[in-house]
Write a protein that holds these residues in place. Structure first.
Motif, mmCIF file in Angstrom:
data_model
loop_
_atom_site.group_PDB
_atom_site.id
_atom_site.type_symbol
_atom_site.label_atom_id
_atom_site.label_comp_id
_atom_site.label_asym_id
_atom_site.label_seq_id
_atom_site.Cartn_x
_atom_site.Cartn_y
_atom_site.Cartn_z
ATOM 1 N N ASP A 195 9.864 -38.289 14.671
ATOM 2 C CA ASP A 195 9.559 -39.243 15.708
ATOM 3 C C ASP A 195 10.555 -39.577 16.231
ATOM 4 O OD1 ASP A 195 8.962 -42.125 15.854
ATOM 5 O OD2 ASP A 195 10.224 -42.924 14.719
ATOM 6 N N SER A 196 10.101 -39.302 18.185
ATOM 7 C CA SER A 196 10.922 -39.513 18.880
ATOM 8 C C SER A 196 10.094 -39.527 20.749
ATOM 9 C CB SER A 196 11.271 -38.102 18.950
ATOM 10 O OG SER A 196 11.731 -38.139 20.864
ATOM 11 N N PRO A 197 10.483 -39.846 21.004
ATOM 12 C CA PRO A 197 10.203 -40.129 22.352
ATOM 13 C C PRO A 197 9.816 -39.548 23.643
ATOM 14 C CG PRO A 197 11.798 -41.837 22.584
ATOM 15 C CD PRO A 197 11.860 -41.407 21.114
ATOM 16 N N TYR A 198 10.417 -38.335 22.795
ATOM 17 C CA TYR A 198 10.058 -36.890 23.522
ATOM 18 C C TYR A 198 9.588 -35.855 22.541
ATOM 19 C CZ TYR A 198 13.663 -38.821 26.671
ATOM 20 O OH TYR A 198 14.377 -39.381 27.929
ATOM 21 N N ASN A 199 9.219 -36.219 21.806
ATOM 22 C CA ASN A 199 8.038 -35.781 21.334
ATOM 23 C C ASN A 199 6.241 -35.595 21.481
ATOM 24 O OD1 ASN A 199 6.395 -34.184 18.928
ATOM 25 N ND2 ASN A 199 7.168 -35.668 17.216
ATOM 26 N N SER A 200 5.698 -34.577 22.574
ATOM 27 C CA SER A 200 4.831 -34.785 23.256
ATOM 28 C C SER A 200 3.596 -34.035 22.596
ATOM 29 C CB SER A 200 4.641 -34.028 24.341
ATOM 30 O OG SER A 200 5.250 -32.667 24.857
ATOM 31 N N TYR A 201 3.777 -33.717 21.209
ATOM 32 C CA TYR A 201 3.196 -33.562 20.325
ATOM 33 C C TYR A 201 2.393 -34.394 19.515
ATOM 34 C CZ TYR A 201 4.253 -28.360 21.062
ATOM 35 O OH TYR A 201 4.271 -27.198 21.122
ATOM 36 N N ARG A 202 2.837 -35.432 19.368
ATOM 37 C CA ARG A 202 2.600 -37.322 18.665
ATOM 38 C C ARG A 202 2.771 -38.580 20.299
ATOM 39 N NH1 ARG A 202 6.112 -38.333 13.647
ATOM 40 N NH2 ARG A 202 4.577 -40.244 13.950
ATOM 41 N N LYS A 203 3.536 -38.077 21.250
ATOM 42 C CA LYS A 203 2.875 -39.208 22.083
ATOM 43 C C LYS A 203 2.748 -38.656 23.035
ATOM 44 C CE LYS A 203 6.378 -41.468 20.094
ATOM 45 N NZ LYS A 203 6.320 -42.625 19.198
ATOM 46 N N LYS A 204 1.744 -39.353 24.161
ATOM 47 C CA LYS A 204 0.006 -39.075 24.830
ATOM 48 C C LYS A 204 1.786 -39.152 26.085
ATOM 49 C CE LYS A 204 -4.083 -38.980 22.885
ATOM 50 N NZ LYS A 204 -5.571 -39.681 23.189
ATOM 51 N N GLY A 205 1.722 -38.872 27.173
ATOM 52 C CA GLY A 205 2.049 -39.450 27.971
ATOM 53 C C GLY A 205 3.010 -38.332 29.025
ATOM 54 N N LEU A 206 4.114 -39.609 30.420
ATOM 55 C CA LEU A 206 5.172 -38.432 30.455
ATOM 56 C C LEU A 206 5.898 -39.371 29.557
ATOM 57 C CD1 LEU A 206 5.146 -38.470 34.361
ATOM 58 C CD2 LEU A 206 4.937 -36.062 32.376
ATOM 59 N N PRO A 207 7.283 -38.573 29.070
ATOM 60 C CA PRO A 207 8.750 -39.363 28.833
ATOM 61 C C PRO A 207 9.606 -40.162 29.101
ATOM 62 C CG PRO A 207 9.223 -36.594 29.331
ATOM 63 C CD PRO A 207 8.188 -37.540 29.140
ATOM 64 N N PRO A 208 9.877 -40.897 28.998
ATOM 65 C CA PRO A 208 10.742 -42.186 28.992
ATOM 66 C C PRO A 208 11.925 -41.746 30.511
ATOM 67 C CG PRO A 208 12.017 -42.222 27.120
ATOM 68 C CD PRO A 208 10.428 -41.686 27.256
ATOM 69 N N GLY A 209 12.334 -40.572 30.027
ATOM 70 C CA GLY A 209 13.540 -39.770 31.190
ATOM 71 C C GLY A 209 13.263 -38.627 30.850
ATOM 72 N N PRO A 210 14.055 -37.979 32.029
ATOM 73 C CA PRO A 210 14.283 -36.413 32.117
ATOM 74 C C PRO A 210 15.042 -35.874 31.451
ATOM 75 C CG PRO A 210 15.547 -37.110 33.601
ATOM 76 C CD PRO A 210 14.654 -37.805 33.063
ATOM 77 N N ILE A 211 14.205 -34.449 30.845
ATOM 78 C CA ILE A 211 15.219 -33.212 30.080
ATOM 79 C C ILE A 211 16.166 -32.380 30.511
ATOM 80 C CG2 ILE A 211 12.965 -33.613 28.059
ATOM 81 C CD1 ILE A 211 12.051 -30.788 29.070
ATOM 82 N N GLY A 212 16.309 -33.084 31.780
ATOM 83 C CA GLY A 212 17.065 -32.318 32.384
ATOM 84 C C GLY A 212 17.215 -32.964 34.162
ATOM 85 N N LEU A 213 18.039 -32.368 34.995
ATOM 86 C CA LEU A 213 18.218 -32.552 36.641
ATOM 87 C C LEU A 213 17.737 -31.669 36.779
ATOM 88 C CD1 LEU A 213 19.518 -34.744 38.094
ATOM 89 C CD2 LEU A 213 21.346 -32.797 38.605
ATOM 90 N N PRO A 214 15.938 -32.041 37.156
ATOM 91 C CA PRO A 214 15.255 -31.450 37.903
ATOM 92 C C PRO A 214 15.519 -30.553 39.673
ATOM 93 C CG PRO A 214 14.784 -33.028 38.037
ATOM 94 C CD PRO A 214 15.398 -33.550 37.503
#
Length: 339
Positions: free
Chosen positions: A264-283
C-alpha cells in the motif's frame, strides 16, 4: 632638556608609525589568492588561528591587533571571502568588516530524495540541515510557490547557482524558484501542454524515466510508453517506483518481487493509476527535455534486456512483453539475484 624631550617624542612617534605600518600596511598574505570561509560565531582569536594555521597570513599577531584597532568582529560578518595575495591587514579587514563576500558556486545534478538534496546544499553554504528540512516540509510556505512537500523536489532544476555563503533557507528557495520560472519558459510550457501534463508532472515523469535508463535515445522512447499508458488510463507498472517506495521504508532491494506489487503506497504504480504525488528522484534537464520531446509510437510495454546493457525490449502486446520479461528474470535467477 627641551631638545632631548623633542628627540624622545620624535623617536616615540617614529616607533608608533613603524608599528602602525607593520600592523596595518605591511603585506601580510601569502600567494596565491584563496577563498576563505568565516563560519558563524567565529571570534577574533579563532579567525586569527584559522588564517595562520591554514597559511593565509604571515603574521597572526599584527592581524589580531588590526582587528582591535578597527573594531572588527568576525561573528558579525560570516561568509566566503577571497583573500588576495600580498594584501595588508587594513585591506583585509576593510573587506571582511564590509561584508564584501565572494559568491559561492552551488552545483547539484541529481538527488535520490529530499534528504540527499539537502546534504548537497549544505556542503557549500552556511545553512544547516534543520531549517532546510523544515522549509521543504512546510506545506503552507511551499503552497505560496505552487508546490507541496511531496513534489517540491521538482522545483530544483540541476544547474550551477551563484549565491552568498550567508544565504538563508528562505532566500535560497526563492532563488531556486526564480531559476525554475526561467527554466520553464513558454516553449517548454507549450510542449508540456501538448502532451497534457503540467510542468511538475513532466518532472515527475522524467524522474521515473531517469530511473529506468541513462540512455537519452531510449529515454525519449520510454517516455512515449508511459505517455501511451497514461492516455489509456493504464497503470504505469514502474519497478523503480516500487523500489523508491521500499527504500523510503528502509528496505534495501536489488529486485522487485511479485509480493511487492501488493504493498500500500501512492508510489505503487501496479495498484495506483496515474502519476505519483512526487518525483522518485531529482531529474536532470536532459531527462525533462526527453519527456517533452518524447518519441511517438504505439508501444505499451518495455523490459530490460538480459545482457544487462541497460537497453530495453519494447512491445505492443502483453504476450510479447511477457516473453521479453522472462529473458530478464531468467538472467537474474542465473546470477542468484533474488532480493
Amino acid at each position: 632638556m627641551l631638545k632631548t624631550k623633542r628627540q624622545w617624542m620624535i623617536g616615540v612617534g617614529f616607533l608608533i608609525c613603524v608599528g602602525l605600518y607593520a600592523i596595518l600596511a605591511f603585506p601580510n598574505t601569502h600567494p596565491p589568492s584563496r577563498l576563505l570561509v568565516i563560519p558563524n560565531k567565529c571570534t577574533r582569536s579563532q579567525l586569527k588561528e584559522k588564517l595562520k594555521n591554514e597559511g593565509y597570513i604571515k603574521n597572526g599577531t599584527t592581524f589580531l591587533w588590526a582587528t582591535y584597532l578597527f573594531r572588527y568582529h568576525p561573528e558579525n560578518r560570516p561568509g566566503q571571502y577571497r583573500i588576495m595575495e600580498h594584501m595588508d591587514n587594513w585591506q583585509m579587514i576593510r573587506m571582511l568588516r564590509g561584508g564584501m563576500q565572494h559568491p559561492v558556486k552551488l552545483t547539484f545534478s541529481t538527488a535520490a530524495n529530499k534528504a540527499s538534496l539537502i546534504d548537497q546544499l549544505v556542503r557549500s553554504v552556511g545553512i544547516t540541515k534543520e531549517p532546510l528540512w523544515a522549509l521543504l516540509n512546510d506545506a503552507e510556505k511551499l503552497s505560496a510557490y505552487g508546490f507541496t512537500p511531496e513534489n517540491v523536489l521538482t522545483m530544483f532544476i540541476p544547474d550551477t547557482y551563484e549565491i552568498y555563503w550567508t544565504i538563508t533557507a528562505e532566500q535560497l528557495l526563492s532563488k531556486i524558484h526564480l531559476a525554475y520560472q526561467r527554466f520553464w519558459h513558454a516553449t517548454r510550457l507549450n510542449k508540456a501542454k501538448k502532451i497534457g501534463l503540467s510542468a511538475i508532472e513532466v518532472s515527475i515523469l522524467a524522474s521515473i524515466v531517469q530511473a529506468e535508463t541513462n540512455n537519452l535515445q531510449e529515454a525519449a522512447k520510454i517516455a512515449g510508453v508511459y505517455l501511451n499508458r497514461l492516455k489509456r488510463h493504464m497503470p504505469l507498472q514502474s519497478c523503480p517506483m516500487l523500489v523508491y517506495a521500499l527504500k523510503e521504508k528502509q528496505c534495501s532491494i536489488k529486485r522487485v518481487l511479485q509480493q511487492d506489487t501488493y504493498m500500500d503506497s501512492p508510489y505503487n504504480s501496479y495498484r495506483k493509476k496515474g502519476l505519483p504525488p512526487g518525483p522518485i528522484g531529482l531529474p536532470s534537464v536532459t531527462m525533462i527535455d526527453a519527456v517533452l520531446n518524447y518519441i511517438p509510437h504505439d508501444y505499451l510495454f518495455f523490459s530490460a534486456k538480459e545482457d544487462f546493457s541497460g537497453l530495453h525490449y519494447f512491445a505492443r502486446s502483453h504476450t510479447e512483453h511477457l516473453k521479453n520479461g522472462y529473458k530478464y528474470r531468467k538472467a537474474l535467477d542465473k546470477l542468484k539475484i533474488m532480493r
